[in-house]
Motif scaffolding. Structure first.
Motif, PDB file in Angstrom:
ATOM      1  N   THR A  29       0.711   9.303  -9.365  1.00  0.00           N
ATOM      2  CA  THR A  29       0.995  10.693  -9.710  1.00  0.00           C
ATOM      3  C   THR A  29       0.654  11.602  -8.538  1.00  0.00           C
ATOM      4  OG1 THR A  29       0.517  10.275 -12.041  1.00  0.00           O
ATOM      5  CG2 THR A  29       0.459  12.567 -11.323  1.00  0.00           C
ATOM      6  N   ASP A  30       1.591  12.447  -8.161  1.00  0.00           N
ATOM      7  CA  ASP A  30       1.471  13.362  -7.020  1.00  0.00           C
ATOM      8  C   ASP A  30       1.575  12.646  -5.675  1.00  0.00           C
ATOM      9  OD1 ASP A  30       1.233  15.644  -8.588  1.00  0.00           O
ATOM     10  OD2 ASP A  30      -0.948  15.466  -8.734  1.00  0.00           O
ATOM     11  N   GLY A  31       1.991  11.364  -5.680  1.00  0.00           N
ATOM     12  CA  GLY A  31       2.163  10.639  -4.429  1.00  0.00           C
ATOM     13  C   GLY A  31       3.135  11.338  -3.504  1.00  0.00           C
ATOM     14  N   PHE A  32       4.186  11.891  -4.061  1.00  0.00           N
ATOM     15  CA  PHE A  32       5.127  12.705  -3.289  1.00  0.00           C
ATOM     16  C   PHE A  32       4.781  14.188  -3.416  1.00  0.00           C
ATOM     17  CE2 PHE A  32       7.927   9.045  -3.112  1.00  0.00           C
ATOM     18  CZ  PHE A  32       8.638   9.232  -1.934  1.00  0.00           C
ATOM     19  N   LYS A  92       0.832  -1.209   0.000  1.00  0.00           N
ATOM     20  CA  LYS A  92       0.000   0.000   0.000  1.00  0.00           C
ATOM     21  C   LYS A  92       0.866   1.258   0.000  1.00  0.00           C
ATOM     22  CE  LYS A  92      -4.337  -1.541   2.090  1.00  0.00           C
ATOM     23  NZ  LYS A  92      -5.285  -1.322   3.209  1.00  0.00           N
ATOM     24  N   GLY A  93       1.926   1.233   0.793  1.00  0.00           N
ATOM     25  CA  GLY A  93       2.801   2.397   0.873  1.00  0.00           C
ATOM     26  C   GLY A  93       3.450   2.707  -0.456  1.00  0.00           C
ATOM     27  N   ALA A  94       3.982   1.672  -1.107  1.00  0.00           N
ATOM     28  CA  ALA A  94       4.627   1.868  -2.406  1.00  0.00           C
ATOM     29  C   ALA A  94       3.613   2.321  -3.450  1.00  0.00           C
ATOM     30  CB  ALA A  94       5.311   0.580  -2.847  1.00  0.00           C
ATOM     31  N   ALA A  95       2.401   1.747  -3.397  1.00  0.00           N
ATOM     32  CA  ALA A  95       1.363   2.118  -4.373  1.00  0.00           C
ATOM     33  C   ALA A  95       0.948   3.575  -4.200  1.00  0.00           C
ATOM     34  CB  ALA A  95       0.152   1.200  -4.216  1.00  0.00           C
ATOM     35  N   ALA A  96       0.802   4.001  -2.937  1.00  0.00           N
ATOM     36  CA  ALA A  96       0.382   5.380  -2.673  1.00  0.00           C
ATOM     37  C   ALA A  96       1.410   6.379  -3.172  1.00  0.00           C
ATOM     38  CB  ALA A  96       0.142   5.575  -1.176  1.00  0.00           C
ATOM     39  N   LEU A  97       2.689   6.075  -2.971  1.00  0.00           N
ATOM     40  CA  LEU A  97       3.734   7.022  -3.348  1.00  0.00           C
ATOM     41  C   LEU A  97       4.096   6.940  -4.823  1.00  0.00           C
ATOM     42  CD1 LEU A  97       6.134   6.914  -0.271  1.00  0.00           C
ATOM     43  CD2 LEU A  97       4.285   8.502  -0.780  1.00  0.00           C
ATOM     44  N   ALA A 143       9.474  -0.727  -5.767  1.00  0.00           N
ATOM     45  CA  ALA A 143       9.871  -0.977  -4.378  1.00  0.00           C
ATOM     46  C   ALA A 143       9.198  -2.187  -3.755  1.00  0.00           C
ATOM     47  CB  ALA A 143       9.584   0.263  -3.540  1.00  0.00           C
ATOM     48  N   ALA A 144       7.901  -2.401  -4.027  1.00  0.00           N
ATOM     49  CA  ALA A 144       7.136  -3.446  -3.333  1.00  0.00           C
ATOM     50  C   ALA A 144       7.769  -4.832  -3.431  1.00  0.00           C
ATOM     51  CB  ALA A 144       5.695  -3.461  -3.839  1.00  0.00           C
ATOM     52  N   PRO A 145       8.189  -5.300  -4.621  1.00  0.00           N
ATOM     53  CA  PRO A 145       8.783  -6.645  -4.688  1.00  0.00           C
ATOM     54  C   PRO A 145      10.050  -6.776  -3.851  1.00  0.00           C
ATOM     55  CG  PRO A 145       8.184  -5.868  -6.879  1.00  0.00           C
ATOM     56  CD  PRO A 145       8.058  -4.698  -5.958  1.00  0.00           C
ATOM     57  N   ILE A 146      10.834  -5.704  -3.751  1.00  0.00           N
ATOM     58  CA  ILE A 146      12.060  -5.741  -2.949  1.00  0.00           C
ATOM     59  C   ILE A 146      11.710  -5.891  -1.470  1.00  0.00           C
ATOM     60  CG2 ILE A 146      14.119  -4.430  -2.277  1.00  0.00           C
ATOM     61  CD1 ILE A 146      13.974  -3.084  -5.036  1.00  0.00           C
ATOM     62  N   PHE A 147      10.709  -5.167  -1.018  1.00  0.00           N
ATOM     63  CA  PHE A 147      10.261  -5.295   0.365  1.00  0.00           C
ATOM     64  C   PHE A 147       9.699  -6.699   0.625  1.00  0.00           C
ATOM     65  CE2 PHE A 147       9.658  -0.510   0.530  1.00  0.00           C
ATOM     66  CZ  PHE A 147      10.666  -0.322   1.445  1.00  0.00           C
ATOM     67  N   ILE A 177       4.904   3.260   5.109  1.00  0.00           N
ATOM     68  CA  ILE A 177       4.699   1.924   5.661  1.00  0.00           C
ATOM     69  C   ILE A 177       4.393   2.014   7.158  1.00  0.00           C
ATOM     70  CG2 ILE A 177       5.823  -0.289   6.172  1.00  0.00           C
ATOM     71  CD1 ILE A 177       7.383   0.049   3.552  1.00  0.00           C
ATOM     72  N   ALA A 178       5.075   2.908   7.849  1.00  0.00           N
ATOM     73  CA  ALA A 178       4.822   3.093   9.279  1.00  0.00           C
ATOM     74  C   ALA A 178       3.372   3.504   9.535  1.00  0.00           C
ATOM     75  CB  ALA A 178       5.775   4.139   9.850  1.00  0.00           C
ATOM     76  N   LEU A 179       2.838   4.359   8.692  1.00  0.00           N
ATOM     77  CA  LEU A 179       1.435   4.772   8.833  1.00  0.00           C
ATOM     78  C   LEU A 179       0.507   3.581   8.648  1.00  0.00           C
ATOM     79  CD1 LEU A 179       1.366   8.172   6.875  1.00  0.00           C
ATOM     80  CD2 LEU A 179       1.285   7.833   9.355  1.00  0.00           C
ATOM     81  N   GLU A 180       0.814   2.734   7.659  1.00  0.00           N
ATOM     82  CA  GLU A 180      -0.006   1.553   7.407  1.00  0.00           C
ATOM     83  C   GLU A 180       0.078   0.582   8.586  1.00  0.00           C
ATOM     84  OE1 GLU A 180      -2.049   1.203   5.004  1.00  0.00           O
ATOM     85  OE2 GLU A 180      -1.429   2.804   3.638  1.00  0.00           O
ATOM     86  N   GLU A 181       1.279   0.418   9.136  1.00  0.00           N
ATOM     87  CA  GLU A 181       1.445  -0.492  10.276  1.00  0.00           C
ATOM     88  C   GLU A 181       0.653  -0.002  11.482  1.00  0.00           C
ATOM     89  OE1 GLU A 181       4.785  -2.245  13.396  1.00  0.00           O
ATOM     90  OE2 GLU A 181       5.462  -1.011  11.704  1.00  0.00           O
ATOM     91  N   LYS A 182       0.753   1.292  11.780  1.00  0.00           N
ATOM     92  CA  LYS A 182       0.001   1.852  12.900  1.00  0.00           C
ATOM     93  C   LYS A 182      -1.492   1.625  12.715  1.00  0.00           C
ATOM     94  CE  LYS A 182       3.052   5.639  14.379  1.00  0.00           C
ATOM     95  NZ  LYS A 182       3.160   7.119  14.493  1.00  0.00           N
TER      96      LYS A 182
END
Length: 217
Positions: free
Chosen positions: A46-49, A38-43, A97-101, A192-197
């Protein structure tokens, strides 16, 4: 006879403990996989950052003087284009990023998982950051380099630095890759920290039975 019963109960309890520990490990891996994906998808959107006030990548700190100088001489548009292209590069790179994580998450041990479950609200993210920062940086940097080229970030940045160097005796290095890589990775870990929380604190975010079982304890 009593000894056999006691031994059987001991084996049964031991088996249950092992199953519970395996569930914890599986649940933590599932939570991290969901958070990382989810974190990688959100960022990577477009405009994720660029439109994320907390994660938007600005010019490097040492470039603050560049920005002030160039805006003062009517080059504000070029500065804005440089900032936009830097964020587009980070967004583009996050698609990989997601596959690496996910690969790193598979290496988590049962002991790791138990410690994480008992830890702080971002203990899993901290584990992931600790175990993936070096390899992820090595894998991520070439993607950032390519993305900076593809989004013209390198061109815009080099133009800004060259323009600034004409006005200043203190010359700056036009290299941008390391800075954007660092900021992009920091952004992913933050997301990712936000998703974990959310998974830990919000029962509605526990989308699977395993997550409900592990985090509902």
């Amino acid at each position: 006879m009593k000894k056999r019963i006691v031994w059987a109960l001991f084996l049964l309890l031991g088996h249950q403990v092992v199953i519970a520990q395996l569930d914890i490990a599986a649940g933590l891996k599932e939570a991290l996989t969901i958070g990382a994906t989810k974190g990688a998808a959100a960022l990577s959107a477009t405009d994720g950052f660029f439109k994320n006030a907390a994660l938007k990548i600005l010019l490097p700190p040492e470039a603050a003087k560049i920005e002030r100088t160039l805006r003062s001489v009517g080059m504000g548009k070029q500065v804005d284009e440089a900032i936009l292209s830097i964020n587009r590069a980070a967004e583009d790179a996050c698609k990989t990023a997601a596959p690496i994580f996910t690969n790193a998450i598979k290496q988590m041990t049962v002991n790791d998982a138990i410690g994480i479950l008992r830890g702080a609200d971002t203990a899993a993210t901290a584990y992931l950051k600790r175990t993936t920062s070096a390899p992820l940086t090595s894998a991520f940097k070439p993607v950032i380099d390519s993305s900076l080229q593809k989004t013209d970030a390198t061109k815009h940045w080099t133009s800004l630095v060259n323009a600034y160097n004409k006005f200043s005796f203190q010359k700056l290095n036009p290299s941008l890759s390391d800075y954007v890589t660092e900021k992009a990775l920091a952004g992913i870990y933050s997301q990712i920290a936000l998703e974990e929380k959310n998974i830990r604190q919000n029962p509605a975010a526990r989308a699977t039975d395993l997550l409900k079982k592990v985090f509902g304890q």
